[in-house]
Design a protein around this motif. Structure first.
Motif, PDB file in Angstrom:
ATOM      1  N   ASN A 155       0.838  -1.197   0.000  1.00  0.00           N
ATOM      2  CA  ASN A 155       0.000   0.000   0.000  1.00  0.00           C
ATOM      3  C   ASN A 155       0.878   1.254   0.000  1.00  0.00           C
ATOM      4  O   ASN A 155       2.107   1.183   0.118  1.00  0.00           O
ATOM      5  CB  ASN A 155      -0.980  -0.013   1.185  1.00  0.00           C
ATOM      6  CG  ASN A 155      -0.262  -0.063   2.530  1.00  0.00           C
ATOM      7  OD1 ASN A 155       0.926   0.233   2.644  1.00  0.00           O
ATOM      8  ND2 ASN A 155      -0.998  -0.445   3.566  1.00  0.00           N
ATOM      9  N   SER A 156       0.267   2.403  -0.140  1.00  0.00           N
ATOM     10  CA  SER A 156       1.037   3.644  -0.296  1.00  0.00           C
ATOM     11  C   SER A 156       1.904   3.944   0.919  1.00  0.00           C
ATOM     12  O   SER A 156       2.968   4.555   0.795  1.00  0.00           O
ATOM     13  CB  SER A 156       0.101   4.822  -0.570  1.00  0.00           C
ATOM     14  OG  SER A 156      -0.858   4.961   0.469  1.00  0.00           O
ATOM     15  N   GLU A 162      -1.108  -5.188  -0.629  1.00  0.00           N
ATOM     16  CA  GLU A 162      -2.465  -5.154  -1.165  1.00  0.00           C
ATOM     17  C   GLU A 162      -2.754  -6.489  -1.843  1.00  0.00           C
ATOM     18  O   GLU A 162      -2.206  -6.779  -2.916  1.00  0.00           O
ATOM     19  CB  GLU A 162      -2.604  -4.016  -2.162  1.00  0.00           C
ATOM     20  CG  GLU A 162      -2.406  -2.633  -1.554  1.00  0.00           C
ATOM     21  CD  GLU A 162      -2.442  -1.522  -2.592  1.00  0.00           C
ATOM     22  OE1 GLU A 162      -2.232  -1.814  -3.791  1.00  0.00           O
ATOM     23  OE2 GLU A 162      -2.680  -0.366  -2.198  1.00  0.00           O
TER      24      GLU A 162
END
Length: 450
Positions: A155-156, A162
């Motif tokens: 994820n960011s 993810e």
């Protein structure tokens, strides 16, 4: 890991080359003699020796993690100083940061991987540009026991993977539950390398090590940034063809895994069960720990930039020795740089080359161990400049400073079941025990007077 202990791992079931490459042209008359004359071993010996006492007195192993669930790997991600990732064989990846293993899992594949002794989640590698693209790669055996290599994206915040980002790159049917290899590492060329064992059982009953028609018993590489434009035989859409488990079906020319999947290239062959390999970050030299059958454990080394595809000999040979025969034809086989017998261990754990800053006296030392006896050794590799002929079958270089670390670092015999080595973002060295502990090699604290 071990042939009888813990560790194994690749859907797009890709295919190996349908036919062997054409033989290399014979060298010009006298070329071999000239190369041999130009070759001079470096000073010293490859004989095993104790670590110099002055050096041994300055180093120690420090326990940094414990209570893990069958850890098989520790590694760092590019652009993340101070953070380590721990792979647990049951299917989880954990984060170690600030002296603590986080409770939440970075990736959870528990229930999706097989759990036999040498199976499970076995390998992890981060893309060299992970700080920008957040891509990582795992190597595991699925519930059916077959190898899968899958790309994921974090994820960011890079706190968890993810699950929906999964892209399968390679799958290989496994005929037995052992000898799965499982390691992943990016090479100096930016490609993703992986090692597969011979398919298991004992003695290589499928003949995979010497067959060019299967990915079993091989070191492979994938261009994960490529288009994956190749294809396999008609109707097989990235799966292993009609050749059966671990085989390559007729007509499946090329090594691509199908639409959107990179081609898998056969790099080296003749391996039994490569349990951990590593590239020297400075020279590009490739070190492979190959688990033996009944008598010999081996370390193979290929010099950085060597374009040849090496045959390491299994199951014609086991290390430097004929396998299950009094004589054998070892012409064209690349022998190991180091080996030890089953009088000293039973299952090699390949390691890493030290390139950290804290212990400069260890620069260039390759460490390896044995899962069964916890022997711990290192050597430095010097490449043979005369080893240039295709399929020469000669050694690729020499081992020097071949040191036995057990007495220096494990006086109380606390090390057991060494499943892996790893390095952090600074290049410092770690040992992983399947019992749940991770150790760091570091300097002894300075002694102070009263």
């Amino acid at each position: 890991m071990t042939a009888t202990a813990a560790a194994r791992a690749a859907p797009a079931k890709a295919t190996a080359p349908a036919t062997p490459p054409a033989p290399a042209p014979a060298p010009a008359p006298g070329a071999a003699a000239r190369a041999a004359a130009a070759t001079r071993p470096p000073p010293g010996s490859d004989a095993l020796a104790p670590v110099p006492a002055a050096l041994a007195a300055t180093l120690r192993l420090t326990k940094v993690m414990s209570g893990l669930r069958r850890p098989v790997l520790v590694t760092a991600a590019p652009g993340e100083p101070g953070r380590l990732y721990v792979v647990e064989q049951a299917g989880a990846i954990r984060v170690f940061e600030g002296g603590v293993v986080r409770k939440e899992r970075f990736l959870d594949l528990i229930g999706k991987v097989s759990t036999s002794n040498e199976q499970g989640l076995l390998g992890l590698a981060f893309h060299p540009r992970y700080a920008d693209n957040r891509k990582l790669y795992v190597h595991y055996t699925d519930r059916a026991g077959d190898t899968r290599i899958v790309e994921y994206r974090a994820n960011s915040a890079r706190t968890q993977v993810e699950p929906a980002s999964a892209r399968e790159l390679l799958a290989v049917d496994q005929p037995y539950a052992n000898h799965n290899g499982g390691h992943l590492a990016f090479g100096p060329d930016g490609k993703l390398y992986t090692g597969l064992g011979d398919g298991g059982s004992a003695g290589d009953p499928k003949g995979s090590g010497q067959s060019r028609r299967t990915f079993l018993g091989k070191l492979l590489r994938l261009d994960v940034d490529g288009v994956g434009a190749g294809s396999v035989g008609a109707g097989s859409a990235g799966s292993v063809g009609a050749g059966g488990k671990g085989g390559v079906g007729a007509g499946s020319a090329g090594g691509a895994g199908g639409k959107g999947r990179p081609a898998a290239e056969l790099v080296h062959w003749g391996l039994r069960n490569p349990w951990r390999f590593a590239f020297d970050s400075q020279t590009g030299d490739l070190f492979i720990g190959d688990v033996g059958q009944s008598r010999w454990e081996s370390v193979h080394v290929v010099g950085g930039g060597d374009p040849r595809s090496h045959n390491f000999g299994w199951n014609i040979a086991e290390g430097n020795h004929c396998y299950n025969a009094r004589t054998c034809d070892r012409r064209g086989l690349t022998p190991p740089i180091a080996e030890y017998s089953h009088d000293e261990g039973c299952s090699i754990t390949g390691g890493v080359v030290y390139r950290g800053k804290a212990l400069p006296e260890l620069a260039g030392a390759y460490f390896y161990a044995d899962y069964c006896t916890s022997l711990l050794r290192s050597f430095r590799f010097t490449r043979d400049p005369g080893d240039t002929a295709a399929g020469s079958g000669q050694r690729t270089g020499w081992a020097r400073d071949h040191w036995d670390w057990r007495a220096a670092l494990d006086r109380r015999a606390v090390l057991s079941q060494i499943s892996s080595f790893g390095t952090d973002s600074d290049g410092e060295l770690y040992l992983v025990s399947l019992t749940g502990t991770v150790w760091k090699l570091e300097r002894q604290p300075a002694q102070t007077g009263n």
